[in-house]
Design a protein around this motif. Sequence first.
Motif: not given
Length: 333
Positions: A186-187, A190-191, A194, A222, A247-248, A251
Amino acid sequence: MPQEVGKQYSELLRKYVAHKDETDLYAAQQVSRKFIEKKISPEEVISLHKNTVEEIFPDLAPSIGPSYDFLIEIMIHYGLALMEHQSLLRKQEAMQIEMDVAVKVQDMLLETSVPDVPGLDIGMVSKPAKNMSGDYVYFIEQGHEEACVAVADVMGKGLPAALCMSMIKFGMDSLRDKATEPKHVLEVINQIVEKSMDDSMFISMFYGKYDGNTSKFTYGSAGHEPAILYRAAEDRFVELDAKGLLLGIRKDVVFQENSVEMLPGDFIVMLTDGVTEGRNAEGFIDEEVILKMLREMKDKPAQQITDYLYTELFKMQNYMLHDDFTLVLFKKE
């Protein structure tokens, strides 16, 4: 109006009035094509017709003249409305072309293979409410011992949604043969999102990992719908929720990660809000209705359970989905 076309029309009208010959009607059809080629408006044609009729029947001009003036005024506004309609049709055609491209892109992105892990039965249903779906399902299989799944809901449609899905697919593909723990996945996603996504677009995602060696299911979320765990030995349902932003949005986000042990007969249902927020004539379908159906089908194979749930909920909504419908089920054999 071009003089040559106007003269030709007047001559044909005079001949037809005098002889009623059908060949003159055919010739008039050819002239009408010239009107289109020369971009002569309907009101100009009527004005030409009026002038010619007044020359042929001068005694009638005072009585029928006003009716032609009325018709000319009508045709001016008709012409404007017709141009607007044609413009809308062109825009609609352009939108349809974009939609067709988006559907093809999405079909490619939605291709995924259901993992084959000993002791785990997997079922899946994903149906769009319209041509394009905002839901996304992606599986990762790790050496026939682990099965990972991402269930995402993109808040948008068309090409923007398809592009968001391409980012998720890119991120998921980059994680193959690497760490697949929900928190880490997920991290990473997400990056990617974003950096690349417009501020108006957001994605919710539930990510789960089943380990065949330990029968442990680890999960993170998320901002997505909680998964539902059915405990067969206790005949009860438990929500599997984990904290995490959509997500997004930002950051640097830390996602919560939880895990549960799956026992024989247990199953976990991962879904999107198109399942939990289905509507019929009376309003939203109660969650208890969904849980009752799951309990009734608890002894059936995973795919049979998901197919049954979709069929029944689709029927309850008068065979019309109000939102994209996605359901993934992991069942411990």
